[in-house]
Design a protein around this motif. Structure first.
Motif, PDB file in Angstrom:
ATOM      1  N   LYS A   9      44.164  33.923  37.632  1.00 25.17           N
ATOM      2  CA  LYS A   9      43.800  34.779  36.501  1.00 25.17           C
ATOM      3  C   LYS A   9      43.499  36.205  36.965  1.00 25.17           C
ATOM      4  CE  LYS A   9      41.435  33.336  33.000  1.00 25.17           C
ATOM      5  NZ  LYS A   9      40.372  32.790  32.141  1.00 25.17           N
ATOM      6  N   TYR A  10      42.765  36.319  38.073  1.00 22.68           N
ATOM      7  CA  TYR A  10      42.429  37.630  38.617  1.00 22.68           C
ATOM      8  C   TYR A  10      43.686  38.404  38.993  1.00 22.68           C
ATOM      9  CZ  TYR A  10      40.696  41.230  41.775  1.00 22.68           C
ATOM     10  OH  TYR A  10      40.439  42.435  42.382  1.00 22.68           O
ATOM     11  N   LEU A  11      44.567  37.770  39.769  1.00 18.81           N
ATOM     12  CA  LEU A  11      45.772  38.460  40.238  1.00 18.81           C
ATOM     13  C   LEU A  11      46.709  38.807  39.083  1.00 18.81           C
ATOM     14  CD1 LEU A  11      46.454  36.439  43.492  1.00 18.81           C
ATOM     15  CD2 LEU A  11      45.667  38.816  43.334  1.00 18.81           C
ATOM     16  N   THR A  12      46.822  37.944  38.102  1.00 21.31           N
ATOM     17  CA  THR A  12      47.656  38.235  36.938  1.00 21.31           C
ATOM     18  C   THR A  12      47.110  39.446  36.194  1.00 21.31           C
ATOM     19  OG1 THR A  12      48.393  35.960  36.756  1.00 21.31           O
ATOM     20  CG2 THR A  12      48.551  37.297  34.761  1.00 21.31           C
ATOM     21  N   LYS A  13      45.789  39.542  36.083  1.00 21.78           N
ATOM     22  CA  LYS A  13      45.162  40.706  35.437  1.00 21.78           C
ATOM     23  C   LYS A  13      45.419  41.972  36.249  1.00 21.78           C
ATOM     24  CE  LYS A  13      42.515  42.448  32.235  1.00 21.78           C
ATOM     25  NZ  LYS A  13      42.985  42.572  30.871  1.00 21.78           N
ATOM     26  N   VAL A  14      45.340  41.875  37.566  1.00 16.88           N
ATOM     27  CA  VAL A  14      45.627  43.022  38.431  1.00 16.88           C
ATOM     28  C   VAL A  14      47.064  43.498  38.205  1.00 16.88           C
ATOM     29  CG1 VAL A  14      45.957  43.760  40.839  1.00 16.88           C
ATOM     30  CG2 VAL A  14      43.901  42.489  40.187  1.00 16.88           C
ATOM     31  N   VAL A  15      48.007  42.563  38.154  1.00 12.53           N
ATOM     32  CA  VAL A  15      49.411  42.918  37.902  1.00 12.53           C
ATOM     33  C   VAL A  15      49.541  43.628  36.560  1.00 12.53           C
ATOM     34  CG1 VAL A  15      51.731  42.005  37.468  1.00 12.53           C
ATOM     35  CG2 VAL A  15      50.383  41.107  39.376  1.00 12.53           C
ATOM     36  N   GLN A  16      48.898  43.102  35.538  1.00 17.96           N
ATOM     37  CA  GLN A  16      48.971  43.718  34.210  1.00 17.96           C
ATOM     38  C   GLN A  16      48.418  45.131  34.220  1.00 17.96           C
ATOM     39  OE1 GLN A  16      46.788  40.913  31.831  1.00 17.96           O
ATOM     40  NE2 GLN A  16      48.545  39.551  31.568  1.00 17.96           N
ATOM     41  N   TYR A  44      53.150  35.645  43.891  1.00 21.33           N
ATOM     42  CA  TYR A  44      52.067  35.085  44.700  1.00 21.33           C
ATOM     43  C   TYR A  44      51.055  34.373  43.802  1.00 21.33           C
ATOM     44  CZ  TYR A  44      48.178  34.906  48.063  1.00 21.33           C
ATOM     45  OH  TYR A  44      47.154  34.483  48.879  1.00 21.33           O
ATOM     46  N   ALA A  45      50.687  35.016  42.708  1.00 23.22           N
ATOM     47  CA  ALA A  45      49.724  34.419  41.777  1.00 23.22           C
ATOM     48  C   ALA A  45      50.257  33.100  41.230  1.00 23.22           C
ATOM     49  CB  ALA A  45      49.433  35.383  40.632  1.00 23.22           C
TER      50      ALA A  45
END
Length: 134
Positions: A9-16, A44-45
């Motif tokens: 969830k964290y990495l997906t938010k960073v990508v967004q 990766y996420a």
């Protein structure tokens, strides 16, 4: 929520967030490289396989004992800069990117410039480092 779900969830938010930010000062090559890196970060996420230090509680860790790189290390490897990632692992596997002196002159600093990612973004990518029991 388990650690893998939290990290995904964290990495997906960073990508967004990083996808929504487009610095007009970036060259077309940097923009293309940045988009590629963000695609790899989402990859990766989506793998559900993240670096954490299972033997010690100290994090971040650039590459764990099972050979899994952290998100930033994964980006280096996927973009053809495995030698940079492995140098970090060999020099200080527990390095916090925020602590690198002369960042812009370092290998990782040169990579971030080429990929249109600034230092603060590299720190954010590396920042999520789960500790045992999270």
């Amino acid at each position: 929520m388990n650690t893998c779900t939290s990290q995904r969830k964290y990495l997906t938010k960073v990508v967004q967030l990083m996808s929504n930010y487009q610095d007009s000062a970036l060259s077309s090559e940097q923009k293309a490289n940045r988009n590629l890196a963000l695609n790899y970060l989402q990859e990766y996420a989506d793998r559900w396989l993240y670096a954490s230090d299972d033997d010690q509680e100290r994090t971040p860790i650039f590459k764990n004992g099972k050979g899994v790189y952290c998100a930033l290390g994964y980006l280096l490897v996927r973009t053809g800069y495995k030698k940079y990632a492995d140098k970090i692992v060999n020099d200080n596997n527990y390095i916090d990117i925020e602590e690198i002196e002369n960042f812009n002159l370092s290998d990782i600093g040169k990579w971030t410039l080429q990929y249109g990612i600034d230092r603060s973004e590299a720190i954010i990518i590396q920042r999520y480092a789960p500790r045992r029991g999270e």
